[in-house]
Design a protein around this motif. Sequence first.
Motif, mmCIF file in Angstrom:
data_model
loop_
_atom_site.group_PDB
_atom_site.id
_atom_site.type_symbol
_atom_site.label_atom_id
_atom_site.label_comp_id
_atom_site.label_asym_id
_atom_site.label_seq_id
_atom_site.Cartn_x
_atom_site.Cartn_y
_atom_site.Cartn_z
ATOM 1 N N GLU A 1 44.570 35.804 49.076
ATOM 2 C CA GLU A 1 43.227 35.235 49.127
ATOM 3 C C GLU A 1 42.302 36.085 49.986
ATOM 4 O OE1 GLU A 1 39.894 32.829 48.675
ATOM 5 O OE2 GLU A 1 41.713 33.110 47.486
ATOM 6 N N ARG B 1 41.274 38.899 47.904
ATOM 7 C CA ARG B 1 40.319 38.472 46.867
ATOM 8 C C ARG B 1 38.913 38.339 47.426
ATOM 9 N NH1 ARG B 1 37.934 34.033 44.475
ATOM 10 N NH2 ARG B 1 38.530 32.654 46.186
ATOM 11 N N GLN B 2 38.821 37.729 48.600
ATOM 12 C CA GLN B 2 37.506 37.580 49.217
ATOM 13 C C GLN B 2 36.943 38.930 49.635
ATOM 14 O OE1 GLN B 2 35.716 34.931 49.294
ATOM 15 N NE2 GLN B 2 37.257 33.499 48.532
#
Length: 271
Positions: free
Chosen positions: A60, A63-64
């Motif tokens: 995550e 992804r950010q």
Amino acid sequence: MPQTPIGPKDTLGDIYYKTYTEEARGDAPHQAPWGLKQKDTFLEFGPCRDWFLNLFPPGEVNRQRARTHDGLYHAFVVGEANTRAANHQIVREWRMMVKELEKTKVAFAEEKAKFDSEKKSEVWGREGLRSKLRAAEELLSKERAEWKEVCKKDNQRTFAARSKITDLEAQNATLIKKVEDIESDKERVEAELKAQVASRDKDLHAKDVEIAELKRRLREQTDKSESLEIDLEAERVKAATAEEAKQKANEARDISTPALNIAQTITLKCN
């Protein structure tokens, strides 16, 4: 994705996130490398920051990180607005729930007082008392369940908001690093430009010195040429004077030769 070099001052959390690759650890359970202790509270900055930095799985985080700045900004504005609005509604519902709970407590107290009164008068039997107690307990249980649900939703929204703040802090650190790199490149380019200007100034100075030397030589050549012209003119005048003297000598010789012959003739005749 290339691995990020590990710095000498990196924490366990830094190493945990920097060494992540989906191929090597993609299916492994996320075990946040917290340094939190059981006695820690969120009244201090350190535990809060540790919790934020190590909360999310590396996938995550990556992804950010892959988002554009505009995408992050849009997500933050939308999420923050929704979080604020949800918090506002939670506060309103919580206030109403507390008021209803207070009313329930008052009603319960009134029922209990009534029950005590009726019990003393032996109008209310044992079954009636148990029924009212069960009703009161069910009401309290329902209120507690609603309260827990509100708290759960609030915790979820707070968790999401804190997660977004952590992402923004990471993005802010990245932007600061980029600004520092740009400033460093700017200083380097300015230094190179100054060095080039100084080198050009030095070359121009050398050219000026060379031009001055050539002008000096030209003046010397001009002076020599003028001097040679003067000498040549003097030689011409001298040659013309010599030629004129030569012509005069020849003319005198031409005149004197017949006179000498006449004189010699006269002398012979007289003898």
